[in-house]
Write a protein that holds these residues in place. Structure first.
Motif, mmCIF file in Angstrom:
data_model
loop_
_atom_site.group_PDB
_atom_site.id
_atom_site.type_symbol
_atom_site.label_atom_id
_atom_site.label_comp_id
_atom_site.label_asym_id
_atom_site.label_seq_id
_atom_site.Cartn_x
_atom_site.Cartn_y
_atom_site.Cartn_z
ATOM 1 N N GLY A 56 -1.864 26.147 -50.009
ATOM 2 C CA GLY A 56 -3.084 25.887 -50.759
ATOM 3 C C GLY A 56 -3.127 24.527 -51.413
ATOM 4 N N ILE A 57 -2.291 23.594 -50.956
ATOM 5 C CA ILE A 57 -2.298 22.239 -51.504
ATOM 6 C C ILE A 57 -3.439 21.444 -50.862
ATOM 7 N N ASP A 58 -4.282 20.846 -51.689
ATOM 8 C CA ASP A 58 -5.440 20.097 -51.190
ATOM 9 C C ASP A 58 -5.067 18.702 -50.702
ATOM 10 N N LEU A 59 -4.293 17.982 -51.518
ATOM 11 C CA LEU A 59 -3.973 16.584 -51.238
ATOM 12 C C LEU A 59 -2.494 16.504 -50.869
ATOM 13 N N VAL A 60 -2.213 16.309 -49.597
ATOM 14 C CA VAL A 60 -0.860 16.464 -49.067
ATOM 15 C C VAL A 60 -0.218 15.113 -48.779
ATOM 16 N N SER A 61 1.120 15.133 -48.630
ATOM 17 C CA SER A 61 1.872 13.943 -48.232
ATOM 18 C C SER A 61 2.662 14.249 -46.965
ATOM 19 N N ASP A 62 3.380 13.245 -46.467
ATOM 20 C CA ASP A 62 4.271 13.463 -45.317
ATOM 21 C C ASP A 62 5.641 13.929 -45.773
ATOM 22 N N GLY A 63 5.789 14.234 -47.073
ATOM 23 C CA GLY A 63 7.065 14.695 -47.613
ATOM 24 C C GLY A 63 8.111 13.611 -47.727
ATOM 25 N N GLU A 64 7.739 12.365 -47.406
ATOM 26 C CA GLU A 64 8.685 11.230 -47.386
ATOM 27 C C GLU A 64 9.868 11.534 -46.466
ATOM 28 N N MET A 65 9.568 12.172 -45.351
ATOM 29 C CA MET A 65 10.611 12.646 -44.440
ATOM 30 C C MET A 65 11.524 11.541 -43.933
ATOM 31 N N ALA A 66 10.974 10.356 -43.666
ATOM 32 C CA ALA A 66 11.764 9.297 -43.030
ATOM 33 C C ALA A 66 12.511 8.414 -44.025
ATOM 34 N N LYS A 67 12.351 8.670 -45.325
ATOM 35 C CA LYS A 67 12.947 7.802 -46.342
ATOM 36 C C LYS A 67 14.205 8.432 -46.923
ATOM 37 N N ILE A 68 15.226 7.627 -47.116
ATOM 38 C CA ILE A 68 16.445 8.136 -47.746
ATOM 39 C C ILE A 68 16.225 8.323 -49.247
ATOM 40 N N SER A 69 15.384 7.502 -49.843
ATOM 41 C CA SER A 69 14.986 7.671 -51.231
ATOM 42 C C SER A 69 13.682 6.922 -51.434
ATOM 43 N N TYR A 70 13.046 7.169 -52.563
ATOM 44 C CA TYR A 70 11.712 6.622 -52.787
ATOM 45 C C TYR A 70 11.726 5.139 -53.167
ATOM 46 N N ALA A 71 12.887 4.566 -53.448
ATOM 47 C CA ALA A 71 12.945 3.160 -53.855
ATOM 48 C C ALA A 71 13.774 2.305 -52.913
ATOM 49 N N TYR A 73 14.399 2.588 -49.760
ATOM 50 C CA TYR A 73 13.927 2.468 -48.375
ATOM 51 C C TYR A 73 13.391 1.071 -48.082
ATOM 52 N N ILE A 74 13.025 0.336 -49.126
ATOM 53 C CA ILE A 74 12.341 -0.941 -48.925
ATOM 54 C C ILE A 74 13.226 -1.997 -48.274
ATOM 55 N N LYS A 75 14.542 -1.805 -48.284
ATOM 56 C CA LYS A 75 15.442 -2.802 -47.691
ATOM 57 C C LYS A 75 15.205 -2.973 -46.203
ATOM 58 N N ASP A 76 14.602 -1.950 -45.559
ATOM 59 C CA ASP A 76 14.299 -2.021 -44.137
ATOM 60 C C ASP A 76 12.938 -2.647 -43.877
ATOM 61 N N ARG A 77 12.191 -2.960 -44.941
ATOM 62 C CA ARG A 77 10.819 -3.428 -44.771
ATOM 63 C C ARG A 77 10.563 -4.804 -45.364
ATOM 64 N N ILE A 78 11.409 -5.213 -46.332
ATOM 65 C CA ILE A 78 11.281 -6.553 -46.888
ATOM 66 C C ILE A 78 12.655 -7.221 -46.895
ATOM 67 N N THR A 79 12.659 -8.531 -46.887
ATOM 68 C CA THR A 79 13.913 -9.281 -46.824
ATOM 69 C C THR A 79 14.544 -9.407 -48.196
ATOM 70 N N GLY A 80 15.808 -9.869 -48.217
ATOM 71 C CA GLY A 80 16.455 -10.250 -49.466
ATOM 72 C C GLY A 80 17.424 -9.241 -50.033
ATOM 73 N N PHE A 81 17.613 -8.080 -49.358
ATOM 74 C CA PHE A 81 18.463 -7.031 -49.922
ATOM 75 C C PHE A 81 19.660 -6.747 -49.025
ATOM 76 N N ASP A 82 20.814 -6.567 -49.676
ATOM 77 C CA ASP A 82 22.030 -6.261 -48.925
ATOM 78 C C ASP A 82 23.079 -5.749 -49.913
ATOM 79 N N GLY A 83 24.163 -5.198 -49.346
ATOM 80 C CA GLY A 83 25.289 -4.762 -50.169
ATOM 81 C C GLY A 83 25.004 -3.490 -50.939
ATOM 82 N N ASP A 84 25.639 -3.390 -52.097
ATOM 83 C CA ASP A 84 25.502 -2.211 -52.951
ATOM 84 C C ASP A 84 25.542 -2.699 -54.400
ATOM 85 N N SER A 85 25.202 -1.821 -55.326
ATOM 86 C CA SER A 85 25.245 -2.186 -56.742
ATOM 87 C C SER A 85 25.888 -1.058 -57.533
#
Length: 382
Positions: A56-71, A73-85
């Motif tokens: 009965g959910i009206d406004l649905v999402s894709d569940g973020e199925m393809a993302k390891i986390s909500y923040a 994931y961006i390392k695969d889409r924008i430059t400048g990120f590497d390593g760990d913190s």
């Protein structure tokens, strides 16, 4: 929203073991068969959307199925990120080291790479987003929900979890992130979905990235986060965007959470028309009072999306409790400007979630039932 209270949630939903295995294999840099990956993710998104509609959910999402986390994931889409913190625990958990240790030793703390900013940030590729959109569109065509949204990380939350080692200035870092993420924001809206900006930096940031600052300093700092976010949204209509604010999707003391009353004036300056926020967990059940007392600050077109279901416990809320929570906000801004939501996502990190996957959907079903009860009373009373 002219005849009933619509329902939605924050975005992430439980991923299967197979989906989690593939995502972590990709994260480790292991070879992953592209055809298998796409087939498994396509099936997972279809099943996820089907279950949301069935609940009965009206406004649905894709569940973020393809993302390891909500923040991160961006390392695969924008430059400048590497390593760990290094990990910096929230101040509330630092105050209770025995509980922090128990969380870590029991698997209560997810482990995954949090890369740093080590070079210039710029758009890299929209291919992963295009793949997400293709899977989501197919599921929407098959199951025909009332509406849809897709999550994206705000510049502030990227900075919260992935520290700068390159720019040397928080302002410069945020500005670079905003410009690099702008194409993703605009592409989601152009594809016909509502854009949801995940912005826990505006709440959680107080007892993580800015825990050594005063409240007054914090308000100045997050006002800058909002300013940068608004600039990144300059080509996107406000009514096509909503923003999620929270204080951390984890069971814990949360006694260091900054009050909603304190940050609400800043939140009301953000461009997104919809605001999702926590009101169901024990630390934030009183926050409806902040909206009541500061109602004059709420723009006339702002849509409130309170979390009327908790995302960290396996209690299935009674639908009457859900209805009452909805009615509290309808009394403040009117029934047409309230959507029933959840406190946070149910699988913020792939393979990690405090709530059993089957109970997640039971909670979404009671969300819909509670919204139906509230709708009947609110429209009957009109």
């Amino acid at each position: 929203m002219t005849d009933h209270i619509q329902t939605t949630h924050v975005g992430s939903l439980p991923r299967s073991a197979e989906v989690t295995e593939l995502i972590f294999a990709h994260e480790r840099g292991e070879p992953v068969d592209a055809a298998r990956f796409d087939a498994v993710l396509t099936e997972a998104v279809d099943a996820c959307v089907a279950r949301q509609v069935a609940c009965g959910i009206d406004l649905v999402s894709d569940g973020e199925m393809a993302k390891i986390s909500y923040a991160t994931y961006i390392k695969d889409r924008i430059t400048g990120f590497d390593g760990d913190s290094e990990r910096t625990p929230p101040a509330d958990l630092e105050a209770f080291p025995s509980f922090l240790k128990r969380q870590a030793s029991s698997g209560g703390t997810p482990t995954y790479r949090r890369p740093c900013c080590v070079g210039p940030i710029a758009p890299k590729t929209l291919a992963p987003l295009d793949e997400d959109l293709t899977r989501f569109d197919a599921a929407i065509a098959a199951h025909r929900p009332a509406g849809s949204f897709m999550n994206a990380a705000s510049p502030g939350v990227i900075a919260l979890f992935q520290p700068d080692r390159h720019y040397g200035s928080q302002d410069a870092y945020l500005e670079a992130l905003a410009e690099a993420m702008r194409p993703e924001y605009e592409a989601i809206v152009a594809a016909g979905h509502v854009l949801q900006l995940d912005s826990p930096d505006l709440g959680l940031g107080r007892h993580m990235m800015y825990k050594d600052r005063s409240d007054d300093d914090y308000l100045v700092l997050i006002a800058r986060h909002v300013e940068v976010l608004n600039h990144a949204l300059r080509n996107v209509p406000a009514e096509r965007v909503r923003m999620h604010v929270c204080w951390g999707n984890y069971e814990g003391p949360h006694h260091c959470d900054i009050e909603m009353r304190t940050i609400l004036p800043v939140l009301m300056t953000a461009k997104p028309q919809g605001l999702l926020f926590e009101t169901s967990n024990p630390r934030h059940q009183h926050d409806w009072q902040a909206f009541r007392d500061l109602a004059a600050l709420i723009p006339d077109d702002r849509v409130l999306i309170p979390g009327v279901i908790d995302s960290t416990t396996n209690f299935v809320e009674h639908p009457e409790v859900v209805a009452q929570r909805i009615e509290q906000f309808a009394a403040i801004v009117g029934r047409e400007r309230v959507i029933a939501g959840t406190d946070c996502g149910f699988s913020t990190f792939a393979g990690f979630g405090a709530v059993d996957p089957e109970i997640v959907y039971a909670k979404l079903a009671t969300l819909a039932e509670g919204a139906a009860r509230a709708s009947e009373r609110l429209w009957r009373a009109a």
